[in-house]
Scaffold this motif. Sequence first.
Motif, short mmCIF file in Angstrom:
data_model
loop_
_atom_site.label_atom_id
_atom_site.label_comp_id
_atom_site.label_asym_id
_atom_site.label_seq_id
_atom_site.Cartn_x
_atom_site.Cartn_y
_atom_site.Cartn_z
N LYS A 64 0.84 -1.19 0.00
CA LYS A 64 0.00 0.00 0.00
C LYS A 64 0.88 1.25 0.00
O LYS A 64 0.63 2.21 -0.74
N VAL A 68 1.23 4.37 -2.74
CA VAL A 68 1.15 5.79 -2.43
C VAL A 68 2.38 6.51 -2.96
O VAL A 68 2.31 7.62 -3.50
N VAL A 71 2.05 7.14 -6.57
CA VAL A 71 1.21 8.31 -6.81
C VAL A 71 2.05 9.58 -6.66
O VAL A 71 1.96 10.51 -7.46
N TYR A 72 2.89 9.56 -5.62
CA TYR A 72 3.72 10.74 -5.37
C TYR A 72 4.67 11.01 -6.54
O TYR A 72 4.79 12.14 -7.02
#
Lengths: 999, 142
Positions: A64, A68, A71-72
């Motif tokens: 997970k 993230v 995405v960053y």
Amino acid sequence: MEQLKNIGRELAIGSQGSSKEFLELVKAIGEAKSKAEEERLVMEEIEMLKKKIVEPDVPRKRMKEYIVRLVYVEMLGHDASFGYIQAVKMTHDDNLLLKRTGYLAVTLFLNEDHDLIILIINTIQKDLRSDNYLVCCAALTAVCKLINEETIPAVLPQVVELLGHQKEAVRKKAVMALHRFHQRSPATVADVISKLSMKIMHDVDPSVMSACLCVLFDLISADANSYRHLTNSYVCILKQVVEHRLPKQYNYHNAPAPFIQIKLLKILALLGTGDKGASNNMYNVLGDVLKKAEPSGNIGNALIYECISTITAIHPNSKLLESAAAQTSRFLKSESHNLKYMGIDALGRIIKINPDFAEEHQLAVIDCLEDPDDTLKRKTLELLYKMTKSSNVEVIVDRMICYMKTLTDSHYKTDIASRCIELAERFAPSNQWFIQTMNQVFEHAGDLVPPKVAHDLMRLIAEGAGEEDEDADSELRSSAVESYLQILVEPKLPSLLLQVICWVLGEYGTADGTHSAAYIIERLCDVAEAHPGDDVVKVKGYAISAITKVCSFEIAAGKKVHLIPECQAFIDELSASHSTDLQQRAYELQALFAFDSSVVGAVLPFDGSADDIEVDQSLPFLNHYVKSMLSKGAKPYIPANERQAATTLASQHVESYVSSHSLRFDPYEKPQMPIMALTPVTTLQSDDQSIDISQKATQVFQPSFDADTPSSEATRLRLEGVQRKWGRPSYNNNSASSSAGAERSTNGASNGLDIEKASGGKQGIVPQEPKYVSDRNKQPEISAEKQKLAASLFGGVTSKADSSVRSSGRSQKQASTNRHVGTAKRMQTVDPVDSRAQASLPAATAPPDLLDFGEEEVAIAASSKDPMKDLEGLFDNTGSVPSSQPTAPVTNLPNIDLMSLYDSDLGLGSGLVSSIRVPDMIPENLPNNDSGDRLTVLDGLVTTSGAVAGPKVQGETSASSAIKKGPSLESSLEKHARSRQVGVTPTGPHPDLFKDLLK
Amino acid sequence: MIRFILLQNRQGKTRLAKYYIPLEDSEKHKLEYEVHRLVVNRDPKFTNFVEFRTHKVIYRRYAGLFFSMCVDITDNELVYLESIHLFVEILDHFFSNVCELDLVFNFHKVYLILDEFILAGELQETSKKAIIERMAELERQE
């Protein structure tokens, strides 16, 4: 202390589940001193992630975090597509948190037509059926982003089912999903929506109802008629909203559910347009909204603006219009740029209904026009574009061109250039002006103008005002030649303009004898040399053709042509050119020298472009051949269209014939104020008697042709550009032309009475003239320049000034009127003194006077001269006024200091350690204390620079309350505090607000 | 309809980018660059609206952060200006005195909040309380 707080914050963030590595990365990137360093850090991160995510048995919690981080990375502008599949996999997870993260990542990564979507559809279907409503919500959010036309049917049944879900959050999202489907592909969901729209509309939850309004807005804008019966429901809902009958939580800055109100107002505007009955039902509630909206905050003004939009869209109501006008005035007079902007927009809406309203605000409009804020300036130009009529076209187009020169963005430039062209074509007072304007447009935006405009321009120069007046034509041509010779001095002209220049110089350069052929040829040679570039072949082609023409006219006139050395070199160069086209042109030119004058004259006749080449389409010279072939047994030729459907063709034929020759019902362009020096009578008399005399006048003095004149077939070839003067009406022409028409016929003898026209509208909302005078008294510092500009734009203020000019013009006009039209017209002629009263008669009572063409040209002369002069006289009493240009923007001292401090913190050194709290997050557009009074109040988050110190949420509110006005930061902070005390305990069920609608 | 929402700092670093229309990545980067350039140097006295291609950008500055929304040319500017503020109020509430750091480290949560606030390019929930409750419920799951 501050540092301690930041450390605490960091610790808190660190404990929220993100790993130390990631926090380090974010921090390192935040502190990166250069773009290159940031790049390097991100690349390292990407390499690391690439390795990690493919490792077997990554713990799910770990995965997970990787997602993230993906995405960053993507947010920083790098490609993370290698990890998309992991995000997709994560949506399959059973754990809600992981699933949500997966959905979040795929909605950010993927577009609706990405290949991986197919792997998610199944999961979405499953999740939409989940018992856990949070899972449903997550899936619906993804549906809104990821489902395209092809995949709608796969999820539609589930989404529809969720419309009846017990949780309002799910219902709301399902409605939004339907809205999205409807946008994507209206046909797929049309049935579902029409069945359900009524049901969901009456949901007890305001959020669901509000979501539904989005769908309904789309449906109603597509087809208002099917929804008119719902008008009363919407009115009723709006009424309840305004009366604070929705739960308090929907309030925003004390306004009751403003976002819902605005959606409703938009819908009402659609339903009330052109429907008197529906509009009647709305008047009350619109009045309520206007009354209850607080003018002190942004949101109140948003409501007021939306009300104005609605009021001006529906069937007009004078009382509401009056309040709308009053609010618009308030906007325009405001210090806030935002409100001025809204005011300009609102003004544009109001003048559609009442064109005279603009006059009261002319100075405000001009202030906005000269404002350094580009957005405001552009909006104002848009308003002027809507207001353009023949009396102010010159000023407005001039302004637009000035603005165009400052632009670098090609999108806006194209836009504004096309507007200039449109206005010039529609309202051009003279051909001369038209050509000058076009030249300017070409010069500054040449590459962005469609080539057709250039062709129209050339045609205009070639054909001028028509055969009736050769003198005017040649004068026009000479002036065009002069202007082009001047323009040629400029470097870097766009090739389209060069084409026009070369053509005009070639055709008419030597026509009036001012310039010698050698001179023109020299300039043409310069053209080719001075403009190297991509279009060099084209430009050389234009030049050589033009030289050919100049030479041949000389030869035809029996003169000997001496080619200057440059030209000879040019020809030689082209003869050896790689372009066969240029070669051929060069050889053709050389070949011409071998012929004598009669041959050359026949090959390239002077002014040949204006001659119509007649083509006999029946090709009679082939008759003999056809006959002989038929006699030999060949089949007769039947045209293709006749072969297909002879009968329908015949009827079409008739129709097209009728349409091109029938009466035109669209209004003519507004007649202008006519004055003085009228038509040379000789032309009128000397001409063919069969044509109506007034029509004749048009042909002489109008640069345009009426396509309906019975004169000849050749009308087809005439310049469309100017013809459009008679074409479709301008934006506000309906009202303008009708009122002008009324003026014309009611006081046929009045002259140059722009002011009467302006002040004597149908039901002038505000008495303009007294108002204006008082305004002027109040603000004597307004510069004379602005006044002039105002006068020339709005044409209004000038009237009273020069009655003598007017009356003298009037007598002449009277004479001309009498000449032009018969006694019927004279019957309508009234005493000039009464003209004002006459003008204020309802516009609709008198039809425009179609016969009275003749004054067009003269009117322009008057309008271009009048307003300035008159105004000067008018303002003598105010003394010499200093020109008050908009002052330079005042700098916002304390805030800026803070900003720079903040920046240096963040950008370098301690970087992320600096923290900024929301109370400090003052919108930067707040004015400083000295400059804005109202502005301060109006700007939503109201605080002043005093708040920069960063008041904590609690406690310090009283300190800054001394400087607050209106609903403010403090009050919102108090609210925060209050709601924080209350906590986030859910309230009870909502009142059944809309139950009464169900019956 | 909202076309996209951007949160950028003064240096033009994107803190959050949400698109409601399908766009290529390269196009997105170009937009972000252009929007930043448009808003960053505007005089604070000027309007909070900028025409942007065929749309308009409504922006609002909070300390060093620019919140920009691209909306249709016919939309009511002030409403979107206020919805930006409402969003900030929600963030403030959620993070108790939000600062840029919160947004930097918890950007995924900001996305989740945004998803509760705006869906499919329209405001879907204008009650701050409802959004905060929903987020609290999600937080409890962790």
